[in-house]
Every structure is written in C-alpha cells, then in structure tokens.
Design an enzyme around this catalytic site. Sequence first.
Site, PDB file in Angstrom:
ATOM      1  N   ASP A 134       7.544   5.305 -10.498  1.00  0.00           N
ATOM      2  CA  ASP A 134       8.485   5.163  -9.058  1.00  0.00           C
ATOM      3  C   ASP A 134       9.777   5.227  -9.901  1.00  0.00           C
ATOM      4  O   ASP A 134      10.723   3.615  -9.843  1.00  0.00           O
ATOM      5  CB  ASP A 134       8.383   3.350  -9.008  1.00  0.00           C
ATOM      6  N   GLY A 182       0.721  -0.865  -0.251  1.00  0.00           N
ATOM      7  CA  GLY A 182      -0.538  -0.049   0.092  1.00  0.00           C
ATOM      8  C   GLY A 182       0.972   1.374  -0.135  1.00  0.00           C
ATOM      9  O   GLY A 182       2.474   1.122   0.439  1.00  0.00           O
ATOM     10  N   ASP A 242       3.917  -3.944  -8.136  1.00  0.00           N
ATOM     11  CA  ASP A 242       3.051  -3.361  -7.134  1.00  0.00           C
ATOM     12  C   ASP A 242       3.424  -1.915  -8.292  1.00  0.00           C
ATOM     13  O   ASP A 242       3.017  -0.793  -7.768  1.00  0.00           O
ATOM     14  CB  ASP A 242       3.529  -2.522  -5.627  1.00  0.00           C
TER      15      ASP A 242
HETATM   16  P1  AMP Z   1       8.710   1.007  -3.855  1.00  0.00           P
HETATM   17  O1  AMP Z   1       9.848   0.157  -3.872  1.00  0.00           O
HETATM   18  O2  AMP Z   1       9.870   2.657  -3.688  1.00  0.00           O
HETATM   19  O3  AMP Z   1       7.731   1.069  -4.885  1.00  0.00           O
HETATM   20  O4  AMP Z   1       7.670   0.776  -2.733  1.00  0.00           O
HETATM   21  C1  AMP Z   1       7.683  -0.020  -1.846  1.00  0.00           C
HETATM   22  C2  AMP Z   1       6.695   0.149  -1.127  1.00  0.00           C
HETATM   23  O5  AMP Z   1       7.779   0.311  -0.157  1.00  0.00           O
HETATM   24  C3  AMP Z   1       5.642   0.910  -1.131  1.00  0.00           C
HETATM   25  O6  AMP Z   1       4.709  -0.019  -0.989  1.00  0.00           O
HETATM   26  C4  AMP Z   1       5.776   1.639  -1.083  1.00  0.00           C
HETATM   27  O7  AMP Z   1       5.134   2.999   0.050  1.00  0.00           O
HETATM   28  C5  AMP Z   1       6.783   1.006   0.248  1.00  0.00           C
HETATM   29  N1  AMP Z   1       7.389   2.667   0.958  1.00  0.00           N
HETATM   30  C6  AMP Z   1       8.559   2.509   0.474  1.00  0.00           C
HETATM   31  N2  AMP Z   1       9.053   4.016   1.229  1.00  0.00           N
HETATM   32  C7  AMP Z   1       8.759   4.579   1.988  1.00  0.00           C
HETATM   33  C8  AMP Z   1       8.897   4.822   3.651  1.00  0.00           C
HETATM   34  N3  AMP Z   1      10.322   5.654   3.840  1.00  0.00           N
HETATM   35  N4  AMP Z   1       8.023   4.458   4.288  1.00  0.00           N
HETATM   36  C9  AMP Z   1       6.748   3.684   4.889  1.00  0.00           C
HETATM   37  N5  AMP Z   1       6.586   3.115   3.522  1.00  0.00           N
HETATM   38  C10 AMP Z   1       7.760   2.709   2.657  1.00  0.00           C
HETATM   39 MG    MG Z   2       6.328   1.726  -5.934  1.00  0.00          MG
END
Ligand code: AMP
Ligand code: MG
Length: 482
Positions: A258, A86, A248
């Site tokens: 992203d 999420g 995702d």
């Molecule tokens: P990503 O690989 O950047 O698409 O991130 C994967 C998941 O980790 C997604 O659900 C992001 O919302 C979550 N996420 C990444 N960085 C953070 C953060 N600093 N705090 C909370 N959730 C994070």
């Molecule tokens: Mg992402």
Amino acid sequence: MSPFRFDNTYTRLPRLFYSKQGAAAAPAPKLVLLNHALARDLGLDFSGMDDAALAALFSGNALPEGAEPFAQAYAGHQFGGFSLLGDGRALVLGEHLVPDGRRVDIQFKGSGPTRYSRSGDGRAALGPMLREYVISEAMHALGIPTTRSLAVVGTGQAVYRERPLPGAVLTRVAASHLRVGTFQYAAAQGDPALVAQLVEYALDRHYPHLKNEANRGLALLKAVGERQIALVTEWLRVGFIHGVMNTDNVTISGETIDYGPCAFMDAHDPTTVFSSIDHQGRYAFGNQPRIMLWNLARFAEALLPLIDEDGDKAVELATAELHALADTFEAGWLAMMGRKLGLSGSEPDDRALCDDLLSWMTEARVDHTNTFRALAVDGMPAGAAFAEPAFAAWQARWHARLDRQSGDRAAAFEGMRLANPAYIPRNHQVEAALAAGTAGDLAPLHRLLEVLADPCTERAGLEDYAQPAVPDGRAYQTFCGT
Ligand code: AMP
Ligand code: MG
C-alpha cells in the site's frame, strides 16, 4: 489463452471473506508501463500480445482464462480506530503459480467499485499508480520485501479528486493480500472457527513448516511478528516512511504493501511525517517500530481464542510473545545498524555509538542517505556539518571501534556500501518524473526506474539523483486514497 497459470485457493474460504466481482469497463485503455523483468521472473510470456491486447488485459476489459476476480473483505485499525473495510478499489484477478513454485496474487488497483467501496469511487488516478510502481520497484531493488508492480494502464476515463485526473489501473503482485486486518475481520464475526480456518490458510500459504506446531495461533503470531520486525528494520535502514501503518496495511507475508502517502526522508529526523492527514505524527519515521508492535498486539488479540481456551492464559501467552518480539526488534535493529556502520562482532557500547550518531544527525539536519553513503565510501563525509567537533569526536570512536575488529577497513567499507544505498527515490525526482509521465512523456520515469534498479552502485553522471531537494520553504506532502 492466458499468460497466467491461475489456481485460486482464497475463494475456498467461507463466502464472507470475499465478494466475486468483475472490473468496470475502461472506455479507452492504453498501456503505460509493463514490467518486463518482473514478467520474466514470474514466468509470464506476453510476447504474443500487442499493446492493445496488453491494455485490454491489464485494464480488466479482457479477462484471461481462469481469472475469477474477487474483492477481499477485511477490517482494520485506521489511525487507532477500528472499522470494517475491504477492497474498495481492488480486485484479485487470481493466484498465479510461478514455475519456481511460488504462488502470487495478481491484483488490480483502481478497477472500479466493489461491495466494500463505501463512499469511494473505486478508481485510481494515473499519477499515484505510477508513484506506487516507482517506489515499490525501488524497494525491491533495495532488497526490501514488497509487493511488486507489473503494469499500469490508463483507462481513458477521468477520476474526480479536487479536479478531473486521468484514471488508471495498476496491476500489483503480492505473496498474498492476507493482512492483520483479515484476522481482525474474522475475529469480529464472533466465531473462533473462522479465525481457525484463516490461520490454517495462512500457515499453508506462508508458513507450512509451522503446520505441526502444538499452538498454531502462537506460532503464527511469532512468525508474522518476526517478518514484520525484519521489514520495519529495513525501512529504518533506508529512511522509508510508510505513512499509513493501519492494521489493514500490515501483511501476514511480511511484504511492504500500500504505497499511498509513503516517502523517503532527506534530513535524518525521527519526527519526519509527509502524510497530509497524519497530524499527530502517529506514523512518523521514528514511531514505526512502536506502531509495528502495536499492530502486532492487535493481531494477537484476534488470535486469542486460538492461543488458549482459557482467556487469561491466552492473554498471558500472547503478552509474553509480544515482549519477546520487542526484544527481537532491539537486537535486529542493532544488527542492521552494525551493517550500516561496518561493525563486526558486538561490543557493549555499540548501541550508544549508533544512538549518538543518529542524535547528532538529527541535530545537524544532515541527509540520512548521503551521510551513511559517505561513511561507506571512505569514512570521511565532506561538508561544513562534518567539520563540527561533535562529529569528529563520534568519528574517532567509530574508527577506534573499526580498528579493534578483525578484517581491514576497506572490507568493512565494502560491506557498508551494500547496506547504504547511493540512490533512493528522492521526492523531487519522483514528482518530476510523475509530472512528465502524466503529461505523456515517460522518458524521465524510465530513467528514474533505471537509476533506482541498482541503488548501491555509484555511477558517473547520476549526481542529480543523489541530491536531496533544495528546500523551498514548503514541506513535501503526500496523500492517502489517491
Ligand atoms: P488505504 O488507506 O489506501 O489502505 O485504504 C483504506 C481503505 O479505503 C481500503 O479499504 C481501500 O480499499 C479503500 N479505498 C481507498 N481509496 C478508495 C477509492 N477511491 N474508492 C473506494 N475505496 C477506496
Ligand atoms: Mg490498504
């Protein structure tokens, strides 16, 4: 008063698809970047707002009228492993209606924790948000579907990574934030009616012409597959490595999303990886088509109950569609390479002509961007590598191929210059601009944005921006979740 014309449809989906949530307060918000060209394009008028008002708006401190911020729930295969996820550090502020009829999500990234933050802090550091801004805007200028960046605001609050860093919020604009992972999330609830509702929503939002298809699940698979193929083919055209093609991060709209560990490669090499955590090279440059098809297979799995009531029949139909999509990719890739090499029409040996050039480039370790650009300028790249007999032999085949087609070479080269940019976001240039930007000097960043806004027109005085980094023995590294 709100500069946005909000009309939210996502929150009409069942409650389990999202969670309403406000942004964390920023103690001392400061406007760092505002994308005036994008604001104009979206029909947003910020002329009545001073920097303090803009900082309050884009930090989430002052909610505009009609905003109804929420975090989206989704799932995803991350490096092959399935998780429920999420928006852990993002909030959709609302869906803005553009005067030309488009509907776009306005989303904050780095605006504080949400129900889906897990162990994360919900925050973002200024450097990586500036990086997303630069690279997404460069992608847009290269003609590649992408989310855009509207603003970056410093929060005045430190975020803790290995050391304290200045915190920031990026405002991102997307056709929507529906992803393959959203469908996986719906499928994981075990209620096909939820998947069906999401399919209707996605068709309404992105593929309204498919609403009357007899098999909507299959029609959506094909449509999303075609957009993903078009997208990844474009990445291959410019040497872009996304770096984290988890399901995702695969949009239903076909936009690049992203910008974490992404980067452009210098020397052409299909095994190029920049991400510090991609030890197996799962998301290496040359693996991207295979991973894209793997992700589409996960999408197909989520859609199976809608494709046919009979499970075996559903698998058979989905598999046939995935095979057809693999063929579509092959044809699209060849067409893209044809544009890069100025080919018109098709000949049986075209595939070998393309493959042989790329194999030679890999072996000779020549720069991806500059090699194609030099071919597009006069067909004669300069430099020691190009004096090799192996290159001369390839070049003779290519010139003969150009001579056999109608139209003159000059016209072919002109077309090639539109497919082969002179300027891409070179890693060392991006790093230098971010270092200055996070230290308070935005001039190099603005200069870089200006160069990248017109990537296919060579201009005098910009030679530095067309050079690969001088190798210093350390490989360039990028990071996730920054
Ligand atoms: P990503 O690989 O950047 O698409 O991130 C994967 C998941 O980790 C997604 O659900 C992001 O919302 C979550 N996420 C990444 N960085 C953070 C953060 N600093 N705090 C909370 N959730 C994070
Ligand atoms: Mg992402």
